[in-house]
Write an enzyme that holds these catalytic residues in place. Structure first.
Site, PDB file in Angstrom:
ATOM      1  N   LEU A   1       0.812  -1.222   0.000  1.00 23.44           N
ATOM      2  CA  LEU A   1       0.000   0.000   0.000  1.00 23.44           C
ATOM      3  C   LEU A   1       0.841   1.264   0.000  1.00 23.44           C
ATOM      4  O   LEU A   1       0.415   2.302  -0.499  1.00 23.44           O
ATOM      5  CB  LEU A   1      -0.900   0.028   1.243  1.00 23.44           C
ATOM      6  CG  LEU A   1      -2.005  -1.015   1.315  1.00 23.44           C
ATOM      7  CD1 LEU A   1      -2.662  -0.995   2.695  1.00 23.44           C
ATOM      8  CD2 LEU A   1      -3.047  -0.756   0.233  1.00 23.44           C
TER       9      LEU A   1
ATOM     10  N   GLY B   1       6.221   4.602   4.738  1.00 20.81           N
ATOM     11  CA  GLY B   1       6.644   5.853   5.370  1.00 20.81           C
ATOM     12  C   GLY B   1       7.869   5.580   6.222  1.00 20.81           C
ATOM     13  O   GLY B   1       8.609   4.619   5.979  1.00 20.81           O
TER      14      GLY B   1
ATOM     15  N   PHE C   1       8.114   4.475   9.194  1.00 21.45           N
ATOM     16  CA  PHE C   1       8.032   3.295  10.053  1.00 21.45           C
ATOM     17  C   PHE C   1       8.433   2.035   9.300  1.00 21.45           C
ATOM     18  O   PHE C   1       9.149   1.178   9.797  1.00 21.45           O
ATOM     19  CB  PHE C   1       6.586   3.173  10.579  1.00 21.45           C
ATOM     20  CG  PHE C   1       6.404   2.129  11.647  1.00 21.45           C
ATOM     21  CD1 PHE C   1       6.593   2.441  12.985  1.00 21.45           C
ATOM     22  CD2 PHE C   1       6.029   0.828  11.313  1.00 21.45           C
ATOM     23  CE1 PHE C   1       6.412   1.481  13.976  1.00 21.45           C
ATOM     24  CE2 PHE C   1       5.847  -0.137  12.294  1.00 21.45           C
ATOM     25  CZ  PHE C   1       6.037   0.195  13.620  1.00 21.45           C
TER      26      PHE C   1
ATOM     27  N   ASP D   1       1.836  14.846  14.869  1.00 26.90           N
ATOM     28  CA  ASP D   1       2.254  14.507  13.512  1.00 26.90           C
ATOM     29  C   ASP D   1       1.081  14.649  12.544  1.00 26.90           C
ATOM     30  O   ASP D   1       0.877  13.816  11.667  1.00 26.90           O
ATOM     31  CB  ASP D   1       2.823  13.087  13.493  1.00 26.90           C
ATOM     32  CG  ASP D   1       3.823  12.901  12.363  1.00 26.90           C
ATOM     33  OD1 ASP D   1       4.244  13.909  11.759  1.00 26.90           O
ATOM     34  OD2 ASP D   1       4.189  11.747  12.068  1.00 26.90           O
TER      35      ASP D   1
HETATM   36  N1  LIG Z   1      -5.015   1.606   7.747  1.00 31.83           N
HETATM   37  C1  LIG Z   1      -4.659   1.816   6.482  1.00 31.83           C
HETATM   38  N2  LIG Z   1      -5.492   1.531   5.482  1.00 31.83           N
HETATM   39  C2  LIG Z   1      -5.149   1.751   4.188  1.00 31.83           C
HETATM   40  N3  LIG Z   1      -3.962   2.268   3.812  1.00 31.83           N
HETATM   41  C3  LIG Z   1      -3.073   2.561   4.771  1.00 31.83           C
HETATM   42  C4  LIG Z   1      -3.355   2.352   6.152  1.00 31.83           C
HETATM   43  N4  LIG Z   1      -2.280   2.757   6.877  1.00 31.83           N
HETATM   44  C5  LIG Z   1      -1.395   3.192   5.990  1.00 31.83           C
HETATM   45  N5  LIG Z   1      -1.836   3.087   4.724  1.00 31.83           N
HETATM   46  C6  LIG Z   1      -1.147   3.447   3.468  1.00 31.83           C
HETATM   47  O1  LIG Z   1       0.234   3.276   3.648  1.00 31.83           O
HETATM   48  C7  LIG Z   1       0.926   4.492   3.335  1.00 31.83           C
HETATM   49  C8  LIG Z   1       2.118   4.602   4.259  1.00 31.83           C
HETATM   50  O2  LIG Z   1       1.653   4.937   5.531  1.00 31.83           O
HETATM   51  P1  LIG Z   1       2.625   5.374   6.695  1.00 31.83           P
HETATM   52  O3  LIG Z   1       1.762   5.915   7.767  1.00 31.83           O
HETATM   53  O4  LIG Z   1       3.514   4.255   7.054  1.00 31.83           O
HETATM   54  O5  LIG Z   1       3.552   6.469   6.051  1.00 31.83           O
HETATM   55  P2  LIG Z   1       3.303   7.988   5.763  1.00 31.83           P
HETATM   56  O6  LIG Z   1       2.186   8.510   6.592  1.00 31.83           O
HETATM   57  O7  LIG Z   1       3.160   8.127   4.306  1.00 31.83           O
HETATM   58  O8  LIG Z   1       4.650   8.634   6.224  1.00 31.83           O
HETATM   59  P3  LIG Z   1       5.117   8.944   7.719  1.00 31.83           P
HETATM   60  O9  LIG Z   1       6.056   7.868   8.093  1.00 31.83           O
HETATM   61  O10 LIG Z   1       5.765  10.252   7.594  1.00 31.83           O
HETATM   62  O11 LIG Z   1       3.902   8.928   8.591  1.00 31.83           O
HETATM   63  C9  LIG Z   1      -0.119   5.591   3.510  1.00 31.83           C
HETATM   64  O12 LIG Z   1       0.122   6.688   2.692  1.00 31.83           O
HETATM   65  C10 LIG Z   1      -1.406   4.895   3.127  1.00 31.83           C
HETATM   66  O13 LIG Z   1      -1.610   5.030   1.739  1.00 31.83           O
END
Ligand SMILES: Nc1ncnc2c1ncn2[C@@H]1O[C@H](COP(=O)(O)OP(=O)(O)OP(=O)(O)O)[C@@H](O)[C@H]1O
Ligand SMILES: [Mg+2]
Length: 444
Positions: free
Chosen positions: A84, A87, A89, A208
């Site tokens: 998907l 980020g 993490f 955040d």
């Molecule tokens: N619960 C979820 N349902 C659907 N998609 C998700 C979910 N959680 C995360 N994602 C997808 O995964 C991507 C990465 O999410 P993540 O929170 O790890 O990184 P980020 O928000 O893009 O960056 P950061 O590390 O700066 O928060 C998101 O942009 C989203 O598209």
């Protein structure tokens, strides 16, 4: 009086504390306990938590504990087809839990986030997420279903949010433009999530708030995700929490970046930045633009207090299909949120109350061009149905009404053989789910 339940930390996160697999709870913790117990603060844990921390008060967190092998089944071995995004993490994969996995856990799609052991974040962010999101429940917070903590592996399992992140919808080149009313709905939903955190019995500072951390449901209900940087608010007479400066460039409040003093008003500033992103369709920080346009707040601020000027910075992808009156009110609100004096920024509750009435300001939305889309039983998909949100229907009804008033001849051309839909061109563009995101944000 609130009952405080003494629950062994080991019973909540046993495998992380060096306890055997056998002691893993196979189902949810006691729900009745969770209703009455007080939320565990992160400060109740030492840094990093050790087995000596075990005697702490913790709510029955309602979380399921998964093993790595179960999560492999759920995500088809983290197949790239289910990827998907990624980020700071680590990577996120879609998965599916079936009803046989745990008693009480319904069959559903999930998002599984894997801690990248070489990445920028670590065990502490993982634990913060579990401790906060495991205990906080609200319609505008993404639901954490469970976690995995096996050997060095750290994973999080969330409800799956069908439409991904706001960032993908607003900024990805191939995603269709979000209609004005949907943008308002998202802003209000996210504001309600923050208001809930700030008004909790033990207030939480989210720290955040940004477009990539606002996830969207099938009907564009906004939910906050990523509590890895969340902080308990100041207690007693303290006006702020002193902490290492963390967050994302372009969203963090200036006084927090300069002094490390964190308050709920830091979240309000970040909310103002996201509100600007929704209005302008521009990223908070965009190094690809000319120097003076790179920082959205600096660039947009002078345009926010005049309707005439505002129209020059509104997102061109809206194609003018928004209420100027509502946009002006939203811009004035953003201006207040972005005040350099935290005290001048409104409370999240006030922000919700200011934004909600804007949803009903539809009168000055210009007349849209009408397109005729022919939908046959063969071509109609479930996605087509989903894309017609309540807000879109509201606008459609409004336009129908206006067309009647103006005596225009834009009528549905329906025939018994072919169902023809006359639709607002802006509103009824098909929404893509956004491309996966690979690059982490600019972390502070
Ligand atoms: N619960 C979820 N349902 C659907 N998609 C998700 C979910 N959680 C995360 N994602 C997808 O995964 C991507 C990465 O999410 P993540 O929170 O790890 O990184 P980020 O928000 O893009 O960056 P950061 O590390 O700066 O928060 C998101 O942009 C989203 O598209
Ligand atoms: Mg995120």
């Amino acid at each position: 009086m609130k009952m405080l339940y003494k629950i062994q930390w080991s019973s909540c996160l046993p495998s992380c504390m060096g306890f055997s697999e056998d002691s893993l709870p196979k189902s949810k913790s006691n729900k009745s306990a969770s209703k009455q117990a007080q939320r565990l603060s992160f400060s109740d844990l030492s840094n990093p938590p050790t087995p000596e921390d075990l005697s702490i008060s913790l709510v029955g967190s309602n979380l399921y504990v998964f093993s790595v092998s179960e999560l492999k089944v759920i995500t088809q071995t983290f197949s790239s087809n289910n990827f998907l995004g990624e980020g700071g993490f680590g990577p996120v994969h879609k998965g599916y839990v079936d009803e046989k996995l745990r008693p009480g856990l319904k069959a559903q799609p999930v998002a599984v986030k894997v801690l990248d052991l070489d990445g920028a974040q670590g065990h502490r962010e993982w634990l913060t997420e579990v401790v906060f999101l495991g205990q906080l429940r609200h319609p505008h917070l993404v639901k954490l279903i469970g976690y995995c903590c096996e050997d060095e592996h750290r994973l999080l399992v969330y409800e799956f949010m069908t439409r991904g992140s706001l960032e993908n919808h607003l900024f990805k080149r191939f995603s269709a433009s979000l209609p004005w009313v949907t943008r308002l709905k998202i802003a209000i939903g996210a504001a309600k999530g923050l208001a809930f955190l700030h008004e909790a019995e033990k207030p939480v500072i989210y720290r955040d708030f940004k477009a990539s951390n606002i996830l969207l449901d099938s009907d564009y209900t906004a939910k906050l995700s990523d509590f890895g940087l969340a902080k308990d608010g100041p207690e007693g007479d303290h006006s702020h929490v002193s902490t290492r400066v963390m967050g994302t460039e372009g969203y963090a409040a200036p006084e927090y970046v300069m002094t490390g003093h964190l308050t709920a008003k830091s979240d309000v500033y970040s909310f103002g930045v996201v509100l600007l992103e929704l209005l302008t369709g521009r990223r908070s920080m965009d190094k690809t633009r000319p120097n003076r346009e790179q920082n959205l707040v600096d660039w947009a601020r002078p345009f926010l207090n005049s309707a005439r000027k505002l129209s020059r910075i509104m997102d061109p992808r809206l194609e003018g299909q928004y209420s100027s009156k509502a946009a002006q009110k939203a811009a004035e609100l953003a201006y207040l949120c972005l005040s350099s004096h935290p005290k001048h920024r409104p409370l999240m509750r006030t922000i919700v109350e200011t934004l909600e009435p804007l949803q009903d300001m539809l009168d000055d939305i210009p007349m849209a061009h009408f397109v005729y889309t022919v939908a046959t039983p063969q071509t109609k998909t479930q996605d087509d149905d989903e894309s017609k949100t309540v807000e879109e229907e509201k606008i459609k009804r409004h336009h129908r009404h206006r067309h009647q008033l103006h005596g225009q001849r834009h009528r549905n051309r329906s025939s018994p053989a072919v169902a023809a839909l006359s639709e607002d061109a802006t509103v009824y563009k098909k929404f893509g789910n956004g491309a996966p995101r690979n690059s982490p944000e600019h972390r502070l």
